[in-house]
Design an enzyme around this catalytic site. Structure first.
Site, PDB file in Angstrom:
ATOM      1  CG  ASP A  35      -0.207  -0.058   2.524  1.00 46.29           C
ATOM      2  OD1 ASP A  35       1.034  -0.255   2.510  1.00 46.29           O
ATOM      3  OD2 ASP A  35      -0.856   0.077   3.576  1.00 46.29           O
ATOM      4  CG  HIS A 242      23.790   2.119 -17.640  1.00 48.14           C
ATOM      5  ND1 HIS A 242      22.848   1.819 -18.598  1.00 48.14           N
ATOM      6  CD2 HIS A 242      24.334   3.298 -18.020  1.00 48.14           C
ATOM      7  CE1 HIS A 242      22.840   2.770 -19.522  1.00 48.14           C
ATOM      8  NE2 HIS A 242      23.728   3.681 -19.187  1.00 48.14           N
ATOM      9  CG  ASP A 259      26.744   9.392 -14.934  1.00 48.57           C
ATOM     10  OD1 ASP A 259      25.977  10.354 -14.724  1.00 48.57           O
ATOM     11  OD2 ASP A 259      26.849   8.833 -16.045  1.00 48.57           O
ATOM     12  CG  HIS A 353      29.436   5.619 -23.817  1.00 51.09           C
ATOM     13  ND1 HIS A 353      29.605   6.982 -23.899  1.00 51.09           N
ATOM     14  CD2 HIS A 353      30.302   5.197 -22.849  1.00 51.09           C
ATOM     15  CE1 HIS A 353      30.514   7.373 -23.024  1.00 51.09           C
ATOM     16  NE2 HIS A 353      30.960   6.311 -22.377  1.00 51.09           N
ATOM     17  CG  HIS A 364      19.086   9.287 -21.560  1.00 54.44           C
ATOM     18  ND1 HIS A 364      19.141   7.976 -21.157  1.00 54.44           N
ATOM     19  CD2 HIS A 364      20.321   9.792 -21.306  1.00 54.44           C
ATOM     20  CE1 HIS A 364      20.350   7.695 -20.693  1.00 54.44           C
ATOM     21  NE2 HIS A 364      21.082   8.788 -20.780  1.00 54.44           N
ATOM     22  CD  GLU A 407      27.228  10.934 -21.350  1.00 54.97           C
ATOM     23  OE1 GLU A 407      27.504  10.066 -20.505  1.00 54.97           O
ATOM     24  OE2 GLU A 407      26.075  11.339 -21.559  1.00 54.97           O
ATOM     25  CE1 TYR A 411      33.360   4.143 -18.779  1.00 58.34           C
ATOM     26  CE2 TYR A 411      33.374   4.124 -21.184  1.00 58.34           C
ATOM     27  CZ  TYR A 411      32.976   4.703 -19.988  1.00 58.34           C
ATOM     28  OH  TYR A 411      32.216   5.847 -20.007  1.00 58.34           O
ATOM     29  NE  ARG A 428      29.783   8.139 -17.917  1.00 59.46           N
ATOM     30  CZ  ARG A 428      29.713   6.930 -17.343  1.00 59.46           C
ATOM     31  NH1 ARG A 428      30.430   5.919 -17.823  1.00 59.46           N
ATOM     32  NH2 ARG A 428      28.938   6.725 -16.295  1.00 59.46           N
TER      33      ARG A 428
END
Length: 460
Positions: A35, A242, A259, A353, A364, A407, A411, A428
């Site tokens: 709830d 991520h 990030d 990326h 985004h 960005e 990696y 990054r």
């Protein structure tokens, strides 16, 4: 003075045409468990047109510019439990809409509002069940054709019109985004300094400790909530794009990638910084960091009105490709020249990326990445890695007021031929850029980005 929301409604009304009607619901409340609901967040399209943050609300706009709000009615008993409601009586004066009704009347009033309209506009594929509800209202309109009612013959996606409107930010929006960026910059500084201070004191430092510092500063600055789930990645975790802030230890001698950005009054900020946990880069860390920063500098230089959205990415890749060869992460005897690295996407092992995305009400943000005036100009190419046949269209021409992230990253996972001193390093660097006529304004540089400045900050 006309509010920005009223101006947007008027601009949208002109686009849907005199025989058009637009229906825009806000987001529903979503259960977290049993709830208890998740903390509520409005629908971005709805908020863009109303500035209204309550759940259970709808905006109906007609082509003559008339706006109708359906919202939760006043209910003093429920307000004791759930908080204040604006209510239909106060909505016109507060929000500038022409009229307002209880949301309980939505089903009875919508069919009559749809009568004799030619086109019904609504956001496609954004609200589960919306199409079914609209079909039901249209069925009621058709049931009245014997009385002379005309039913809309077209249904069109409202997202396209609103995406184009939202893509270029007005002064009101940019002011909020600058303030959000300043809050987020202070949060990053706080996390950096906390990491170094706790390690100097010999304390156990975990990723969640730094996440807590971010959240504290977000709320302290007046932000309503994070714009997205914060990434706080220590050591090798930074190579997971991520990754979420968790319980991994933060160790001296390793890097931390954060990030994170807050959302303020409906607008997102988005910052990434990578820093040495104890405040001092090692040689290999600094070499890779400076390479990523140089690639970001190249992307920033390519971000200006008249250039293409893809230009910053292409500039980034060119710098990274040369640097990967220079540092020995790629072997020229195997991968060839810089141009070969770019053409064959050999860099993808370390940089997988894009260099940016639109930013605004959503982290985004909406908006096409293809230039609308050149949609029909299609070429094909075969991806050298996947073999997939890709259709290319000219990327968006940048205009003043557009906001995007810049960005780049690297990696480095252990692999054959990759020097061991670079293993498990993930870096990054991300800033938010407002496109201007002559370049771009980086609104997130309240937190240092140069290696020497980061080390100096963390000594404090």
């Amino acid at each position: 003075m006309t509010s920005p929301y009223a101006s947007r409604r008027a601009a949208l009304a002109r686009q849907i045409g005199p025989d058009g009607i637009a229906i825009v619901p806000t987001a529903p409340e979503r259960p977290r468990n049993r709830d208890t609901d998740f903390l509520y967040r409005h629908d971005s399209y709805f908020y863009y047109l109303t500035g209204f943050t309550e759940p259970n609300a709808w905006l109906v706009l007609t082509g003559d510019g008339r706006s109708t709000l359906f919202c939760a009615p006043k209910d003093l008993e429920r307000e004791i439990w759930d908080g204040y409601r604006l209510g239909p009586d106060a909505a016109p004066g507060t929000l500038g809409v022409d009229e307002a009704f209880s949301v309980d009347q939505l089903g009875s009033r919508l069919p009559r509002m749809l009568e004799n309209k030619a086109v019904v506009w609504y956001p496609f594929a954004t609200h589960a069940g919306l199409e079914t509800r609209i079909d039901g209202w249209l069925q009621q309109v058709r049931a009245r054709v014997r009385f002379g009612a005309l039913c809309p013959e077209q249904q069109r996606d409202l997202c396209g019109l609103l995406d184009e409107m939202r893509l270029v930010k007005d002064a009101h929006e940019l002011d909020i985004m600058r303030r959000a960026s300043a809050i987020s910059a202070r949060a990053h500084i706080r996390a950096m300094q906390t990491s170094a201070r706790m390690l100097r004191a010999g304390e156990d430092v975990r990723e969640y400790h730094l996440d807590a510092e971010l959240l504290h500063e977000f709320r302290r600055g007046g932000s309503q909530y994070p714009a997205y789930g914060s990434i706080v990645a220590a050591g090798a975790n930074a190579c997971v794009l991520h990754y979420r802030a968790d319980a991994a230890p933060v160790r001296a001698g390793e890097l931390v990638l954060i990030d994170a950005g807050c959302e303020l009054d409906g607008y997102a900020s988005d910052i990434t910084r990578t820093f040495p946990a104890d405040g001092r880069f090692t040689g290999p860390q600094r070499a890779l960091y400076d390479l990523v920063l140089a690639s970001q500098d190249a992307a920033v230089a390519a971000t200006k009105a008249g250039n293409r959205f893809n230009d910053p990415h292409d500039a980034t890749v060119k710098v990274l490709a040369q640097g990967l060869l220079d540092l020995g992460l790629l072997d020229a005897n195997k991968v060839g020249s810089v141009q070969d690295v770019i053409d064959n996407r050999s860099y993808f092992q370390f940089y997988m990326h894009r260099t940016g995305h639109w930013l605004g009400m959503d982290v985004h943000d909406c908006g096409s990445y293809v230039e609308p005036t050149q949609v029909g100009e299609v070429s094909e190419r075969r991806d050298p890695l996947s073999g997939e046949l890709i259709k290319n269209r000219p990327s968006r021409i940048l205009k003043p007021g557009m906001v995007l992230t810049i960005e780049p990253g690297l990696y480095v996972r252990p692999a054959e031929g990759v020097p061991a001193e670079f293993h498990h390093i993930g870096i990054r660097i991300e800033d938010d850029a407002v496109v201007t006529a002559t370049g771009c304004e980086l609104i997130t540089r309240g937190v240092p980005v140069h290696g020497d400045e980061i080390e100096a900050l963390m000594r404090g």
